[in-house]
Design a protein around this motif. Structure first.
Motif, PDB file in Angstrom:
ATOM      1  N   TYR A 135       6.218   1.300   7.854  1.00 58.05           N
ATOM      2  CA  TYR A 135       6.637   2.288   6.958  1.00 58.05           C
ATOM      3  C   TYR A 135       6.912   3.789   7.566  1.00 58.05           C
ATOM      4  CZ  TYR A 135       5.234  -0.999   3.322  1.00 58.05           C
ATOM      5  OH  TYR A 135       5.060  -2.093   2.574  1.00 58.05           O
ATOM      6  N   ASP A 136       7.967   4.279   7.534  1.00 52.96           N
ATOM      7  CA  ASP A 136       8.284   5.538   8.101  1.00 52.96           C
ATOM      8  C   ASP A 136       8.214   6.719   6.976  1.00 52.96           C
ATOM      9  OD1 ASP A 136       9.169   7.447   9.540  1.00 52.96           O
ATOM     10  OD2 ASP A 136      11.160   7.084   9.558  1.00 52.96           O
ATOM     11  N   LEU A 137       7.074   7.299   6.885  1.00 52.64           N
ATOM     12  CA  LEU A 137       6.591   8.393   5.939  1.00 52.64           C
ATOM     13  C   LEU A 137       6.976   9.707   6.854  1.00 52.64           C
ATOM     14  CD1 LEU A 137       3.012   7.086   5.214  1.00 52.64           C
ATOM     15  CD2 LEU A 137       5.012   6.694   4.021  1.00 52.64           C
ATOM     16  N   ALA A 138       7.486  10.553   6.329  1.00 55.26           N
ATOM     17  CA  ALA A 138       8.523  11.576   7.009  1.00 55.26           C
ATOM     18  C   ALA A 138       7.688  12.057   8.252  1.00 55.26           C
ATOM     19  CB  ALA A 138       8.591  12.825   5.879  1.00 55.26           C
ATOM     20  N   PHE A 139       6.192  12.226   8.065  1.00 49.54           N
ATOM     21  CA  PHE A 139       5.364  12.715   9.076  1.00 49.54           C
ATOM     22  C   PHE A 139       4.602  11.672   9.907  1.00 49.54           C
ATOM     23  CE2 PHE A 139       3.286  12.585   5.020  1.00 49.54           C
ATOM     24  CZ  PHE A 139       2.312  11.796   5.540  1.00 49.54           C
ATOM     25  N   ALA A 140       4.774  10.334   9.760  1.00 53.15           N
ATOM     26  CA  ALA A 140       4.233   9.499  10.385  1.00 53.15           C
ATOM     27  C   ALA A 140       4.829   8.148  10.153  1.00 53.15           C
ATOM     28  CB  ALA A 140       2.668   9.268  10.148  1.00 53.15           C
ATOM     29  N   ARG A 141       4.614   7.083  11.267  1.00 49.34           N
ATOM     30  CA  ARG A 141       5.124   5.640  10.962  1.00 49.34           C
ATOM     31  C   ARG A 141       4.076   4.959  11.131  1.00 49.34           C
ATOM     32  NH1 ARG A 141      10.208   5.529  15.129  1.00 49.34           N
ATOM     33  NH2 ARG A 141      11.684   6.849  13.593  1.00 49.34           N
ATOM     34  N   VAL A 142       3.916   4.033  10.100  1.00 54.87           N
ATOM     35  CA  VAL A 142       2.399   3.134   9.911  1.00 54.87           C
ATOM     36  C   VAL A 142       3.192   1.669   9.803  1.00 54.87           C
ATOM     37  CG1 VAL A 142       0.733   2.548   8.462  1.00 54.87           C
ATOM     38  CG2 VAL A 142       1.450   4.915   8.431  1.00 54.87           C
ATOM     39  N   GLN A 143       2.194   0.784  10.675  1.00 55.61           N
ATOM     40  CA  GLN A 143       2.563  -0.495  10.463  1.00 55.61           C
ATOM     41  C   GLN A 143       1.276  -1.313   9.870  1.00 55.61           C
ATOM     42  OE1 GLN A 143       4.005  -2.245  13.980  1.00 55.61           O
ATOM     43  NE2 GLN A 143       6.134  -1.781  13.324  1.00 55.61           N
ATOM     44  N   VAL A 144       1.641  -1.846   8.761  1.00 61.61           N
ATOM     45  CA  VAL A 144       0.431  -2.599   8.226  1.00 61.61           C
ATOM     46  C   VAL A 144       0.800  -4.019   7.596  1.00 61.61           C
ATOM     47  CG1 VAL A 144      -0.795  -0.526   7.017  1.00 61.61           C
ATOM     48  CG2 VAL A 144       1.145  -1.775   5.728  1.00 61.61           C
ATOM     49  N   PRO A 145      -0.233  -4.900   7.536  1.00 59.87           N
ATOM     50  CA  PRO A 145       0.260  -6.083   7.166  1.00 59.87           C
ATOM     51  C   PRO A 145       0.807  -6.122   5.714  1.00 59.87           C
ATOM     52  CG  PRO A 145      -2.226  -6.053   8.037  1.00 59.87           C
ATOM     53  CD  PRO A 145      -1.635  -4.805   8.050  1.00 59.87           C
ATOM     54  N   LYS A 146       1.689  -7.062   5.190  1.00 62.93           N
ATOM     55  CA  LYS A 146       2.342  -7.087   4.068  1.00 62.93           C
ATOM     56  C   LYS A 146       1.054  -7.395   2.926  1.00 62.93           C
ATOM     57  CE  LYS A 146       6.476  -9.551   5.291  1.00 62.93           C
ATOM     58  NZ  LYS A 146       7.162 -10.859   4.889  1.00 62.93           N
ATOM     59  N   GLY A 147       0.213  -8.275   3.228  1.00 67.16           N
ATOM     60  CA  GLY A 147      -0.942  -8.457   2.305  1.00 67.16           C
ATOM     61  C   GLY A 147      -1.702  -6.970   1.650  1.00 67.16           C
ATOM     62  N   ALA A 148      -1.774  -6.134   2.902  1.00 67.60           N
ATOM     63  CA  ALA A 148      -2.735  -4.932   2.672  1.00 67.60           C
ATOM     64  C   ALA A 148      -1.738  -4.073   1.936  1.00 67.60           C
ATOM     65  CB  ALA A 148      -2.954  -4.310   3.871  1.00 67.60           C
ATOM     66  N   ALA A 149      -0.472  -3.763   2.215  1.00 63.30           N
ATOM     67  CA  ALA A 149       0.531  -2.932   1.667  1.00 63.30           C
ATOM     68  C   ALA A 149       0.669  -3.364  -0.028  1.00 63.30           C
ATOM     69  CB  ALA A 149       1.900  -3.178   2.362  1.00 63.30           C
ATOM     70  N   LEU A 150       0.777  -4.884  -0.248  1.00 62.34           N
ATOM     71  CA  LEU A 150       0.802  -5.321  -1.679  1.00 62.34           C
ATOM     72  C   LEU A 150      -0.473  -4.873  -2.267  1.00 62.34           C
ATOM     73  CD1 LEU A 150       2.463  -8.761  -1.134  1.00 62.34           C
ATOM     74  CD2 LEU A 150       3.516  -6.611  -2.337  1.00 62.34           C
ATOM     75  N   LEU A 151      -1.484  -5.193  -1.758  1.00 63.03           N
ATOM     76  CA  LEU A 151      -2.882  -4.756  -2.358  1.00 63.03           C
ATOM     77  C   LEU A 151      -3.028  -3.315  -2.666  1.00 63.03           C
ATOM     78  CD1 LEU A 151      -5.360  -7.456  -0.785  1.00 63.03           C
ATOM     79  CD2 LEU A 151      -4.514  -7.306  -3.202  1.00 63.03           C
ATOM     80  N   ALA A 152      -2.493  -2.593  -1.614  1.00 58.66           N
ATOM     81  CA  ALA A 152      -2.600  -1.006  -1.797  1.00 58.66           C
ATOM     82  C   ALA A 152      -1.803  -0.386  -2.889  1.00 58.66           C
ATOM     83  CB  ALA A 152      -2.482  -0.434  -0.524  1.00 58.66           C
ATOM     84  N   ALA A 153      -0.653  -1.024  -3.017  1.00 54.42           N
ATOM     85  CA  ALA A 153       0.452  -0.590  -3.955  1.00 54.42           C
ATOM     86  C   ALA A 153      -0.034  -1.168  -5.381  1.00 54.42           C
ATOM     87  CB  ALA A 153       1.515  -1.352  -3.866  1.00 54.42           C
ATOM     88  N   LEU A 154      -0.772  -2.282  -5.458  1.00 53.82           N
ATOM     89  CA  LEU A 154      -1.398  -2.779  -6.841  1.00 53.82           C
ATOM     90  C   LEU A 154      -2.538  -1.798  -7.264  1.00 53.82           C
ATOM     91  CD1 LEU A 154      -1.643  -4.989  -8.847  1.00 53.82           C
ATOM     92  CD2 LEU A 154      -3.402  -5.950  -7.318  1.00 53.82           C
ATOM     93  N   ALA A 155      -3.372  -1.256  -6.100  1.00 50.80           N
ATOM     94  CA  ALA A 155      -4.574  -0.693  -6.381  1.00 50.80           C
ATOM     95  C   ALA A 155      -4.139   0.751  -6.991  1.00 50.80           C
ATOM     96  CB  ALA A 155      -5.744  -0.382  -5.323  1.00 50.80           C
ATOM     97  N   LEU A 156      -3.056   1.272  -6.289  1.00 49.12           N
ATOM     98  CA  LEU A 156      -2.807   2.567  -6.354  1.00 49.12           C
ATOM     99  C   LEU A 156      -2.010   2.697  -7.863  1.00 49.12           C
ATOM    100  CD1 LEU A 156      -1.985   5.636  -5.317  1.00 49.12           C
ATOM    101  CD2 LEU A 156       0.219   4.812  -4.641  1.00 49.12           C
ATOM    102  N   GLY A 157      -1.189   1.545  -8.128  1.00 44.42           N
ATOM    103  CA  GLY A 157      -0.622   1.675  -9.653  1.00 44.42           C
ATOM    104  C   GLY A 157      -1.703   1.412 -10.603  1.00 44.42           C
ATOM    105  N   TRP A 158      -2.731   0.712 -10.367  1.00 43.03           N
ATOM    106  CA  TRP A 158      -3.890   0.614 -11.322  1.00 43.03           C
ATOM    107  C   TRP A 158      -4.467   1.897 -11.545  1.00 43.03           C
ATOM    108  CZ3 TRP A 158      -9.347   0.410 -10.548  1.00 43.03           C
ATOM    109  CH2 TRP A 158     -10.051   0.018 -11.788  1.00 43.03           C
ATOM    110  N   ILE A 159      -4.758   2.701 -10.459  1.00 46.13           N
ATOM    111  CA  ILE A 159      -5.548   3.874 -10.835  1.00 46.13           C
ATOM    112  C   ILE A 159      -4.390   4.951 -11.286  1.00 46.13           C
ATOM    113  CG2 ILE A 159      -6.437   5.910  -9.186  1.00 46.13           C
ATOM    114  CD1 ILE A 159      -7.425   3.773  -7.295  1.00 46.13           C
ATOM    115  N   LEU A 160      -3.313   4.901 -10.811  1.00 44.79           N
ATOM    116  CA  LEU A 160      -2.580   6.012 -11.613  1.00 44.79           C
ATOM    117  C   LEU A 160      -2.328   5.536 -12.996  1.00 44.79           C
ATOM    118  CD1 LEU A 160       0.231   6.727  -8.560  1.00 44.79           C
ATOM    119  CD2 LEU A 160      -1.745   8.132  -9.658  1.00 44.79           C
TER     120      LEU A 160
END
Length: 86
Positions: A29-54
């Motif tokens: 993932y290229d976030l304008a200020f940093a580049r991050v590489q994470v496992p797909k599973g972690a990215a999916l779970l983070a997106a799920l958790a963020l959506g749930w919280i929001l």
């Protein structure tokens, strides 16, 4: 009731572990200020958790503002009624 909740929680945790294990490839993932590489599973779970919280935050704010508005209206009505009573 607690047993059912605990079993559901364990089921979702097991599902998360399986999801993470099956999706171990790295995603960049290229976030304008940093580049991050994470496992797909972690990215999916983070997106799920963020959506749930929001989603929960949005629902809570909607209910809270409605309750404030209703309380304000009832306070105005009670004040108007009290001022008319001799």
């Amino acid at each position: 009731m607690r047993l059912i909740v605990m079993l559901l929680l364990l089921l979702f945790i097991a599902g998360g572990v399986v999801l993470g294990a099956l999706n171990a490839d790295l995603v960049g993932y290229d976030l304008a200020f940093a580049r991050v590489q994470v496992p797909k599973g972690a990215a999916l779970l983070a997106a799920l958790a963020l959506g749930w919280i929001l989603g929960g935050l949005t629902a809570w704010l909607g209910v809270t503002t409605r309750h404030r508005r209703d309380k304000r209206r009832s306070d105005k009505a009670a004040g108007a009624k009290a001022s008319k009573t001799p």
